[in-house]
Scaffold this active site. Structure first.
Site, mmCIF file in Angstrom:
data_model
loop_
_atom_site.group_PDB
_atom_site.id
_atom_site.type_symbol
_atom_site.label_atom_id
_atom_site.label_comp_id
_atom_site.label_asym_id
_atom_site.label_seq_id
_atom_site.Cartn_x
_atom_site.Cartn_y
_atom_site.Cartn_z
ATOM 1 N N GLU A 93 0.834 -1.189 0.000
ATOM 2 C CA GLU A 93 0.000 0.000 0.000
ATOM 3 C C GLU A 93 0.874 1.246 0.000
ATOM 4 O O GLU A 93 1.919 1.282 0.650
ATOM 5 C CB GLU A 93 -0.925 -0.018 1.217
ATOM 6 C CG GLU A 93 -1.800 -1.274 1.186
ATOM 7 C CD GLU A 93 -2.837 -1.364 2.314
ATOM 8 O OE1 GLU A 93 -3.854 -2.015 2.091
ATOM 9 O OE2 GLU A 93 -2.616 -0.796 3.386
ATOM 10 N N CYS A 106 3.759 8.542 1.180
ATOM 11 C CA CYS A 106 4.249 7.652 2.227
ATOM 12 C C CYS A 106 4.462 6.296 1.571
ATOM 13 O O CYS A 106 3.498 5.635 1.177
ATOM 14 C CB CYS A 106 3.200 7.586 3.340
ATOM 15 S SG CYS A 106 3.683 6.528 4.699
ATOM 16 N N CYS A 113 6.716 -6.813 7.756
ATOM 17 C CA CYS A 113 7.832 -6.284 8.547
ATOM 18 C C CYS A 113 8.168 -7.320 9.613
ATOM 19 O O CYS A 113 7.273 -7.915 10.218
ATOM 20 C CB CYS A 113 7.439 -4.970 9.219
ATOM 21 S SG CYS A 113 8.782 -4.248 10.193
ATOM 22 N N CYS A 117 6.059 -4.667 15.917
ATOM 23 C CA CYS A 117 5.523 -3.790 16.968
ATOM 24 C C CYS A 117 4.031 -4.113 17.157
ATOM 25 O O CYS A 117 3.290 -4.202 16.176
ATOM 26 C CB CYS A 117 5.699 -2.326 16.579
ATOM 27 S SG CYS A 117 7.404 -1.919 16.151
ATOM 28 N N CYS A 120 1.114 -2.018 15.407
ATOM 29 C CA CYS A 120 1.230 -1.715 13.980
ATOM 30 C C CYS A 120 0.685 -2.871 13.135
ATOM 31 O O CYS A 120 1.094 -4.021 13.318
ATOM 32 C CB CYS A 120 2.696 -1.461 13.642
ATOM 33 S SG CYS A 120 3.041 -1.369 11.877
ATOM 34 N N CYS A 338 -0.929 6.028 9.862
ATOM 35 C CA CYS A 338 0.312 5.408 10.329
ATOM 36 C C CYS A 338 -0.013 4.071 10.963
ATOM 37 O O CYS A 338 -0.888 3.971 11.817
ATOM 38 C CB CYS A 338 0.984 6.264 11.397
ATOM 39 S SG CYS A 338 1.390 7.909 10.873
HETATM 40 N N1 SAH Z 1 9.317 0.682 10.265
HETATM 41 C C1 SAH Z 1 9.576 2.074 10.299
HETATM 42 C C2 SAH Z 1 8.799 2.856 9.273
HETATM 43 C C3 SAH Z 1 7.367 2.464 9.030
HETATM 44 S S1 SAH Z 1 6.239 2.731 10.365
HETATM 45 C C4 SAH Z 1 9.338 2.628 11.688
HETATM 46 O O1 SAH Z 1 8.789 1.928 12.519
HETATM 47 O O2 SAH Z 1 9.751 3.756 11.918
HETATM 48 C C5 SAH Z 1 6.023 4.491 10.280
HETATM 49 C C6 SAH Z 1 5.592 5.129 11.573
HETATM 50 O O3 SAH Z 1 4.252 4.764 11.924
HETATM 51 C C7 SAH Z 1 6.466 4.729 12.736
HETATM 52 O O4 SAH Z 1 6.821 5.863 13.513
HETATM 53 C C8 SAH Z 1 5.545 3.816 13.493
HETATM 54 O O5 SAH Z 1 5.914 3.671 14.828
HETATM 55 C C9 SAH Z 1 4.225 4.487 13.303
HETATM 56 N N2 SAH Z 1 3.076 3.656 13.662
HETATM 57 C C10 SAH Z 1 2.978 2.321 13.544
HETATM 58 N N3 SAH Z 1 1.765 1.904 13.985
HETATM 59 C C11 SAH Z 1 1.093 3.014 14.369
HETATM 60 C C12 SAH Z 1 -0.209 3.239 14.893
HETATM 61 N N4 SAH Z 1 -1.059 2.235 15.098
HETATM 62 N N5 SAH Z 1 -0.577 4.518 15.166
HETATM 63 C C13 SAH Z 1 0.282 5.538 14.925
HETATM 64 N N6 SAH Z 1 1.517 5.380 14.437
HETATM 65 C C14 SAH Z 1 1.925 4.138 14.167
HETATM 66 FE FE1 SF4 Z 2 7.655 -2.591 11.402
HETATM 67 FE FE2 SF4 Z 2 5.368 -1.373 11.980
HETATM 68 FE FE3 SF4 Z 2 7.248 -1.601 13.855
HETATM 69 FE FE4 SF4 Z 2 7.646 0.078 11.768
HETATM 70 S S1 SF4 Z 2 6.072 0.240 13.349
HETATM 71 S S2 SF4 Z 2 9.096 -1.410 12.640
HETATM 72 S S3 SF4 Z 2 6.585 -1.103 10.147
HETATM 73 S S4 SF4 Z 2 6.142 -3.301 12.889
#
Ligand code: SAH
Ligand code: SF4
Length: 346
Positions: A93, A106, A113, A117, A120, A338
């Protein structure tokens, strides 16, 4: 390995591929310009090239590694999420965001990934594979074409879509170099932001990179035990190690680092969490982005911080002298916000 599609090629690779096909030198600029400056979406659209050459190119070097599967637009028309289908059937996406003064894409850097996390959506789908440079370039060009149709230009590329860009650094840097190349797209290095969960070798590599890119680090918490649970990569690169890498990066580049904190109600949004952030970041050249977390349907225990908690958190940082912004995460109503992007294997 030779690049598989035109959008995977650097300018020099394209030059050698066209030489192999017996093309005169001036064709290199013509093809590169057509793809990256005129934003042609296929060889057929490169009307400056003879039809016979277009046919030969299509056969020898396919144009793009992705096709459009579907598009969703937010009710206000300012955010668009596009699903791209890749050659192996996987989907990714990409999100385009219009603002009054800029237009941002974006982009995703991986299918899924590996970091996982818990808040996410991408992390929930597991890791499938790295994207190629062309698969990253295709996302930016796709959004740039859409903008062009509305008389606008792409002004920023942020690697905040699916995946961890610094676990796929070669492809990410190759894509940035292609989009930065002044003979084509010519987007300034300062217009790119790479966001990482804290891959220390990748941060060191960006620090040595001649291109003046922006670095964003997803901090989320400033205490190891809490960060271990929110960003499992913290067990490999704990806060001291991560922040030392940030100091090395600052020492080399003198470029301000953005720290991102997705605020989750009752988990990392209390005043003492904010004070821990101040303690850790107090003397770094940085900026903090607070993002009220977007909810995931499968994790009802992880909720977005209420506005009062976000505001109180921001106040503690700001009064301690840390430049702080509360970011509206665009596109949540179409699951384009995000952390809401999902990967699909075939
Ligand atoms: N993997 C990288 C880049 C992709 S995620 C990273 O983690 O930085 C991009 C951003 O979205 C990151 O700052 C991540 O922590 C944030 N993010 C992920 N899940 C989210 C959520 N549910 N609400 C808000 N931000 C989120
Ligand atoms: Fe991976 Fe999502 Fe964590 Fe970024 S926030 S490192 S995309 S699992």
């Amino acid at each position: 390995m030779a690049s598989t599609t035109l959008l995977d090629c650097s300018y020099d690779e394209l030059a050698s591929r066209l030489t192999d096909l017996g093309c005169p030198r001036y064709r290199v600029d013509q093809v590169w310009r057509a793809a990256f400056a005129d934003l042609a979406e296929s060889y057929d659209a490169m009307t400056t090239l003879p039809a016979s050459l277009r046919d030969r190119l299509s056969a020898a070097l396919p144009f793009a590694p992705a096709t459009i599967e579907r598009e969703v637009e937010s009710p206000d028309g300012q955010t668009r999420k596009t699903v791209l289908r890749l050659a192996d059937g996987a989907t990714i996406e990409v999100v385009g965001m219009d603002y009054a003064d800029r237009a941002t894409v974006c982009v995703s850097s991986q299918v899924g990934c590996a970091i996982g996390c818990p808040f996410c959506a991408t992390g929930q789908s597991g890791f499938v594979r790295n994207l190629t440079p062309g698969e990253i370039v295709a996302q930016a060009l796709f959004v740039a074409r859409e903008l062009q149709a509305r008389g606008r230009r792409l002004s920023n590329v942020v690697f905040m879509g699916m995946g961890e860009p610094l676990a796929n650094t070669d492809a990410v840097l190759a894509a940035i170099r292609s989009l930065n190349d002044p003979r084509g797209f010519g987007l300034g290095a300062r217009s790119f932001t790479v966001s990482t969960a804290g891959v220390v070798p990748g941060i060191d590599r960006l620090g040595q990179e001649p291109l003046q890119l922006n670095l964003a680090v997803s901090l989320h918490a400033a205490e190891n035990a809490l960060r271990d649970s929110l960003v499992p990569l913290n067990r490999k690169y704990p806060l001291d190690v991560l922040l030392n890498a940030c100091r090395r990066y600052l020492g080399r580049t003198h470029r301000r680092i953005t720290f991102e904190i997705a605020l989750l109600a009752g988990i990392n949004d209390r005043p003492h969490h904010a004070r821990a952030v101040v303690e850790r970041l107090g003397n770094l050249l940085c900026h903090v982005n607070l993002i009220p977390a977007n909810p995931l349907p499968e994790r009802r225990d992880l909720r977005r911080s209420p506005p009062a908690a976000v505001h109180a958190f921001a106040e503690i940082l700001a009064t301690s002298g840390i430049p702080t912004t509360v970011r509206d995460s665009r596109g949540a109503e179409i699951s384009a916000g995000c952390g809401q992007l999902r990967a699909h294997r075939r």
